[in-house]
Design a protein around this motif. Structure first.
Motif, short mmCIF file in Angstrom:
data_model
loop_
_atom_site.label_atom_id
_atom_site.label_comp_id
_atom_site.label_asym_id
_atom_site.label_seq_id
_atom_site.Cartn_x
_atom_site.Cartn_y
_atom_site.Cartn_z
N ASN A 91 0.83 -1.21 0.00
CA ASN A 91 0.00 0.00 0.00
C ASN A 91 0.86 1.26 0.00
N THR A 92 1.91 1.25 0.82
CA THR A 92 2.80 2.40 0.88
C THR A 92 3.54 2.58 -0.44
N GLU A 93 4.00 1.48 -1.01
CA GLU A 93 4.69 1.55 -2.30
C GLU A 93 3.72 2.01 -3.40
N TRP A 94 2.49 1.54 -3.32
CA TRP A 94 1.48 1.97 -4.31
C TRP A 94 1.21 3.47 -4.22
N GLU A 95 1.14 3.99 -3.02
CA GLU A 95 0.95 5.43 -2.84
C GLU A 95 2.09 6.21 -3.48
N ALA A 96 3.31 5.67 -3.35
CA ALA A 96 4.47 6.33 -3.96
C ALA A 96 4.39 6.26 -5.48
N VAL A 97 3.92 5.10 -6.02
CA VAL A 97 3.75 4.98 -7.47
C VAL A 97 2.76 6.01 -7.98
N VAL A 98 1.65 6.14 -7.29
CA VAL A 98 0.62 7.10 -7.70
C VAL A 98 1.16 8.52 -7.67
N TYR A 99 1.88 8.85 -6.61
CA TYR A 99 2.44 10.21 -6.48
C TYR A 99 3.40 10.50 -7.63
N GLN A 100 4.35 9.58 -7.89
CA GLN A 100 5.34 9.80 -8.94
C GLN A 100 4.69 9.69 -10.33
N GLY A 101 3.73 8.77 -10.45
CA GLY A 101 3.07 8.61 -11.74
C GLY A 101 2.27 9.84 -12.14
N GLU A 102 1.58 10.44 -11.18
CA GLU A 102 0.80 11.63 -11.47
C GLU A 102 1.71 12.80 -11.86
N LYS A 103 2.89 12.87 -11.25
CA LYS A 103 3.86 13.90 -11.64
C LYS A 103 4.28 13.71 -13.10
N LEU A 104 4.51 12.45 -13.47
CA LEU A 104 4.91 12.17 -14.86
C LEU A 104 3.77 12.50 -15.83
N LEU A 105 2.56 12.21 -15.42
CA LEU A 105 1.41 12.54 -16.28
C LEU A 105 1.32 14.04 -16.50
N ARG A 106 1.48 14.81 -15.46
CA ARG A 106 1.43 16.28 -15.59
C ARG A 106 2.53 16.77 -16.53
N LYS A 107 3.63 16.07 -16.52
CA LYS A 107 4.76 16.47 -17.37
C LYS A 107 4.52 16.12 -18.84
N PHE A 108 3.98 14.90 -19.10
CA PHE A 108 3.92 14.42 -20.49
C PHE A 108 2.56 14.61 -21.17
N GLN A 109 1.46 14.68 -20.41
CA GLN A 109 0.14 14.77 -21.03
C GLN A 109 -0.04 15.97 -21.97
N PRO A 110 0.53 17.14 -21.63
CA PRO A 110 0.36 18.27 -22.57
C PRO A 110 1.05 18.05 -23.91
N LYS A 111 1.97 17.08 -23.99
CA LYS A 111 2.77 16.93 -25.21
C LYS A 111 2.46 15.66 -25.99
N THR A 112 1.88 14.66 -25.30
CA THR A 112 1.68 13.37 -25.97
C THR A 112 0.44 12.69 -25.43
N GLU A 113 0.05 11.59 -26.05
CA GLU A 113 -1.13 10.85 -25.61
C GLU A 113 -1.03 9.40 -26.06
N GLY A 114 -2.02 8.63 -25.68
CA GLY A 114 -2.13 7.25 -26.14
C GLY A 114 -0.96 6.38 -25.77
N TYR A 115 -0.56 5.55 -26.72
CA TYR A 115 0.50 4.57 -26.47
C TYR A 115 1.81 5.25 -26.09
N GLU A 116 2.13 6.36 -26.76
CA GLU A 116 3.39 7.06 -26.48
C GLU A 116 3.41 7.58 -25.04
N LEU A 117 2.28 8.11 -24.58
CA LEU A 117 2.18 8.59 -23.20
C LEU A 117 2.37 7.43 -22.22
N LYS A 118 1.73 6.31 -22.53
CA LYS A 118 1.86 5.13 -21.69
C LYS A 118 3.32 4.70 -21.55
N GLN A 119 4.04 4.68 -22.66
CA GLN A 119 5.43 4.22 -22.65
C GLN A 119 6.34 5.19 -21.88
N LYS A 120 6.07 6.48 -22.03
CA LYS A 120 6.90 7.46 -21.32
C LYS A 120 6.70 7.36 -19.81
#
Length: 270
Positions: free
Chosen positions: A216-245
């Protein structure tokens, strides 16, 4: 030959005296000396002074002033021989006087590189988070010989190193709680190396750190870091490319594949 005509106390420095001479053309200022030099040479009015004596008095006083500077510099804390030499050079002391002062300070036991090194190590153990390798570098930079530095470092026992390193590691892991467990461990190891702790101490600390946190603690960390990455990449890419980044970014941060896949599935629409 000159006749000593008058001795006056300096206004700003009560322990220094102005010496006035008459060399046949009336009274004029000759030189100044410290009280110790005045007493040593028993200077008094109407005394005859030849050029050699005057020169000796000036040289003695210059040496005394440089020695006083060194004593004052030592009054704040212990110094290495190199520190004293560098300080006197900066004050433009005569090179011959520097050698004489260094010799005198050793004789008076006011200068001892081994004692200086020992004192510095004891102080750093109590007041800093530095490991022995950084302390040795600090001693070498201050001019202490490698032999004396190694002797001083023996005061930094394995137990003392371990205690300090473990305390620092536990604090860092608490501060890095939103990073993956693997990245936390890597950061602790890297930081302890940078702080100059020895390899055997670091390994002992890593072995005794808390085991991997629950999912659970590790999952919370994944969500925190994952959401940061989404904020970084979503304005520039989407779909499969976003998933891979995002997937690549979470992997580099040390998260396990199963939690990365779970985040991709729950947070990214492909």
């Amino acid at each position: 030959m000159a006749k000593l005509t008058k001795i006056t106390t300096q206004k700003k420095h009560k322990s220094r005296y102005n010496i006035f001479l008459d060399k046949g053309n009336g009274e004029e200022y000759g030189f100044s000396v410290d009280e110790d030099v005045l007493v040593k040479y028993r200077l008094q009015k109407n005394m005859d002074l030849d050029d050699a004596t005057i020169n000796a008095l000036v040289q003695t006083d210059t040496l005394h002033k440089s020695y006083t500077l060194a004593i004052n510099y030592l009054s704040y804390r212990m110094r290495s021989e190199k520190e004293i030499r560098d300080y006197l050079k900066d004050k433009e002391a005569d090179p011959e006087h520097i050698e004489e002062i260094i010799k005198k300070l050793h004789q008076e036991r006011l200068l001892d590189d081994q004692e200086f090194a020992n004192s510095l190590v004891r102080t750093r153990i109590m007041t800093s988070s530095k490991g022995p390798l950084l302390l040795k570098k600090e001693l070498l930079d201050k001019g202490v010989s490698a032999l004396k530095a190694d002797e001083a470092i023996t005061l930094y026992s394995f137990d003392k190193q371990y205690e300090k390193a473990l305390k620092f590691a536990e604090k860092k892991m608490r501060n890095d709680g939103r990073k993956s467990y693997r990245q936390q461990i890597q950061n602790v190891q890297q930081t302890l190396m940078q702080k100059g702790f020895q390899g055997d101490v670091i390994q002992e600390v890593l072995v005794n750190l808390p085991e991997e946190e629950d999912e659970n603690t590790e999952w919370e960390a994944v969500v925190y870091q994952g959401e940061k990455l989404l904020r970084k990449f979503q304005p520039k890419t989407e779909g499969y490319e976003l998933k891979q980044k995002v997937k690549s970014g979470l992997y580099r941060k040390g998260f396990p594949f199963d939690l990365i896949d779970r985040f991709i599935e729950e947070y990214i629409d492909v």
